[in-house]
Write a protein that holds these residues in place. Structure first.
Motif, PDB file in Angstrom:
ATOM      1  N   GLY A  55       0.814  -1.212   0.000  1.00  0.00           N
ATOM      2  CA  GLY A  55       0.000   0.000   0.000  1.00  0.00           C
ATOM      3  C   GLY A  55       0.841   1.252   0.000  1.00  0.00           C
ATOM      4  N   ASP A  56       0.240   2.354  -0.410  1.00  0.00           N
ATOM      5  CA  ASP A  56       0.943   3.624  -0.507  1.00  0.00           C
ATOM      6  C   ASP A  56       0.862   4.439   0.770  1.00  0.00           C
ATOM      7  OD1 ASP A  56       1.595   3.068  -3.147  1.00  0.00           O
ATOM      8  OD2 ASP A  56      -0.292   3.926  -3.884  1.00  0.00           O
ATOM      9  N   LEU A  57       0.094   3.967   1.742  1.00  0.00           N
ATOM     10  CA  LEU A  57      -0.013   4.721   2.980  1.00  0.00           C
ATOM     11  C   LEU A  57       1.304   4.672   3.738  1.00  0.00           C
ATOM     12  CD1 LEU A  57      -3.523   3.527   4.207  1.00  0.00           C
ATOM     13  CD2 LEU A  57      -2.952   5.707   3.144  1.00  0.00           C
ATOM     14  N   PRO A  58       1.641   5.728   4.476  1.00  0.00           N
ATOM     15  CA  PRO A  58       2.879   5.698   5.263  1.00  0.00           C
ATOM     16  C   PRO A  58       2.824   4.615   6.321  1.00  0.00           C
ATOM     17  CG  PRO A  58       1.526   7.574   5.891  1.00  0.00           C
ATOM     18  CD  PRO A  58       0.904   6.987   4.652  1.00  0.00           C
ATOM     19  N   LEU A  59       3.956   3.932   6.510  1.00  0.00           N
ATOM     20  CA  LEU A  59       3.997   2.834   7.476  1.00  0.00           C
ATOM     21  C   LEU A  59       4.157   3.382   8.883  1.00  0.00           C
ATOM     22  CD1 LEU A  59       6.188   0.285   5.531  1.00  0.00           C
ATOM     23  CD2 LEU A  59       3.736   0.647   5.448  1.00  0.00           C
ATOM     24  N   THR A  60       3.081   3.948   9.414  1.00  0.00           N
ATOM     25  CA  THR A  60       3.107   4.514  10.766  1.00  0.00           C
ATOM     26  C   THR A  60       1.862   4.065  11.512  1.00  0.00           C
ATOM     27  OG1 THR A  60       1.915   6.516  10.111  1.00  0.00           O
ATOM     28  CG2 THR A  60       4.321   6.565   9.950  1.00  0.00           C
ATOM     29  N   ALA A  61       1.934   4.177  12.824  1.00  0.00           N
ATOM     30  CA  ALA A  61       0.794   3.788  13.654  1.00  0.00           C
ATOM     31  C   ALA A  61      -0.406   4.690  13.402  1.00  0.00           C
ATOM     32  CB  ALA A  61       1.192   3.820  15.115  1.00  0.00           C
ATOM     33  N   GLU A  62      -0.179   5.948  12.931  1.00  0.00           N
ATOM     34  CA  GLU A  62      -1.281   6.871  12.686  1.00  0.00           C
ATOM     35  C   GLU A  62      -2.141   6.409  11.518  1.00  0.00           C
ATOM     36  OE1 GLU A  62       1.821   7.759  13.281  1.00  0.00           O
ATOM     37  OE2 GLU A  62       1.553   8.697  15.237  1.00  0.00           O
ATOM     38  N   SER A  63      -1.529   5.763  10.532  1.00  0.00           N
ATOM     39  CA  SER A  63      -2.276   5.323   9.361  1.00  0.00           C
ATOM     40  C   SER A  63      -3.044   4.036   9.641  1.00  0.00           C
ATOM     41  CB  SER A  63      -1.336   5.114   8.173  1.00  0.00           C
ATOM     42  OG  SER A  63      -0.383   4.111   8.481  1.00  0.00           O
ATOM     43  N   ASN A  64      -2.558   3.238  10.569  1.00  0.00           N
ATOM     44  CA  ASN A  64      -3.231   1.994  10.940  1.00  0.00           C
ATOM     45  C   ASN A  64      -2.717   1.593  12.317  1.00  0.00           C
ATOM     46  OD1 ASN A  64      -3.506  -1.056  11.145  1.00  0.00           O
ATOM     47  ND2 ASN A  64      -4.612  -0.675   9.229  1.00  0.00           N
ATOM     48  N   ALA A  65      -3.642   1.406  13.264  1.00  0.00           N
ATOM     49  CA  ALA A  65      -3.234   1.150  14.648  1.00  0.00           C
ATOM     50  C   ALA A  65      -2.388  -0.114  14.777  1.00  0.00           C
ATOM     51  CB  ALA A  65      -4.482   1.044  15.536  1.00  0.00           C
ATOM     52  N   PHE A  66      -2.674  -1.087  13.927  1.00  0.00           N
ATOM     53  CA  PHE A  66      -1.928  -2.349  14.006  1.00  0.00           C
ATOM     54  C   PHE A  66      -0.439  -2.142  13.731  1.00  0.00           C
ATOM     55  CE2 PHE A  66      -0.504  -6.278  11.734  1.00  0.00           C
ATOM     56  CZ  PHE A  66      -0.475  -7.114  12.842  1.00  0.00           C
ATOM     57  N   LEU A  67      -0.117  -1.107  12.925  1.00  0.00           N
ATOM     58  CA  LEU A  67       1.278  -0.861  12.571  1.00  0.00           C
ATOM     59  C   LEU A  67       2.107  -0.377  13.749  1.00  0.00           C
ATOM     60  CD1 LEU A  67       0.815   0.866   9.087  1.00  0.00           C
ATOM     61  CD2 LEU A  67       1.289  -1.527   9.581  1.00  0.00           C
TER      62      LEU A  67
END
Length: 337
Positions: A55-67
């Motif tokens: 995916g193009d979303l940034p790999l941060t906890a803000e974009s997905n809590a699981f990250l």
């Protein structure tokens, strides 16, 4: 093949066979290292799980809590098909696709880590869709053996040829050969072919011994694996010939060969996968022939890859071999002057 070339090949092979201590070291070192590393690491579980993210979303906890899950390593995957294969072989514990809503994820149904990650993901995203895959786990021994055998080929090729030619030049042996009809290209080709024969025979014996002791995973063709070993050996030998083409100092040649070999040892994925490594590290690793040799060998052994599947690393190694041989022959000199 000319008589001069055949004579030089025979002379080099006999020289190696007569050095029994060095030959014994090459035969014993790799199997002992393989067995030792496999014994130490095969039974131990990794302390950090690894998740590939599409995916193009940034790999941060803000974009997905699981990250933001602690003790889990997340990295970006750009080729979904290859990433799914990694899950199947349990090279990674989960693959998460953030492009769809809800997210999709792949886990191996036989992976305990995958099941644990699934529970953690569903806490933060209950609607996530499972895409299960199956596949037997690859033991660390199965992963390690191609790396250690390739490493043995690398060190043997670089130092057994590059260092020897410098010694020949320093002792005046090359100067005497220069008084014969032997041409530089014939001499270099003879060194390559002689070392190639020895590398294939010795590596084949070591692989057979390791296979008998560890029952290695072998999904592909032994002939394809032999081709990878032979072409990889040629590339390493050609690289060493390039280094030794003009040098007359054994200390300098040893330093240069170490300068070449140690980055390959660290950055070619011998001991651990480069999945998830920084992009510049993965790009840099593509400059080393050991990387392409390992990629092809592991694809044959672990994934059952055919010639079409490993065409890219084979082509790269072939081009490197031709380039190193051409440059080595063009700058080669017989004497120290």
């Amino acid at each position: 093949m000319s008589k001069r070339l055949i004579a030089m090949i025979k002379a080099r092979i006999l020289e190696v066979l007569r050095d029994r201590s060095a030959l014994a070291w090459n035969l014993l070192f790799a199997p002992l290292l393989v067995i030792g590393m496999a014994t130490v690491f095969s039974g131990g579980a990794q302390t950090v799980a690894k998740v590939g993210v599409i995916g193009d979303l940034p790999l941060t906890a803000e974009s997905n809590a699981f990250l933001g899950t602690p003790a889990v390593s997340f990295y970006k995957e750009t080729e979904p098909d290859k990433a799914i294969a990694k899950v199947q072989r349990q090279r990674i514990d989960m693959l998460l696709d953030l492009r769809s809503h809800p997210s999709r994820y792949w886990i191996n149904s036989e992976s305990a880590k995958g099941s644990l990650l699934q529970k953690m993901l569903l806490v933060t995203e209950p609607a996530a869709q499972e895409q299960p895959v199956t596949g037997a786990r690859i033991r660390y021994a199965d992963w390690l053996v191609p790396g250690l055998l390739s490493l043995n080929i690398m060190f043997s090729s670089l130092f057994a040829i590059g260092h020897v030619i410098v010694r020949y030049r320093k002792s005046g042996y090359l100067k005497r050969l220069n008084g014969t009809p032997l041409r530089a290209f014939e001499f270099i080709s003879a060194q390559l072919l002689a070392c190639l024969i020895l590398m294939v025979v010795v590596s084949g014996g070591i692989f057979t011994a390791c296979n008998l002791l560890l029952h290695l995973r072998m999904e592909g063709s032994y002939l394809n694996l032999l081709l990878v070993a032979a072409l990889g050996s040629m590339t390493m030998i050609a690289m060493s010939l390039l280094v030794a083409a003009r040098i007359s100092s054994e200390e300098l040649s040893g330093g240069l060969l170490n300068l070449i070999s140690w980055p390959m040892l660290v950055l070619s994925g011998v001991f651990f996968s480069l999945d998830g490594a920084p992009g510049f590290v993965q790009t840099l690793s593509q400059l080393f022939p050991l990387t392409h040799m390992l990629e092809a060998a592991r694809a044959v052994m672990l994934d059952g890859a055919g010639l079409a599947d490993i065409a890219k690393p084979l082509t790269v190694m072939a081009l490197m071999t031709l380039l190193f041989l051409a440059l080595g022959a063009s700058i080669f000199r017989w004497t120290q002057d």
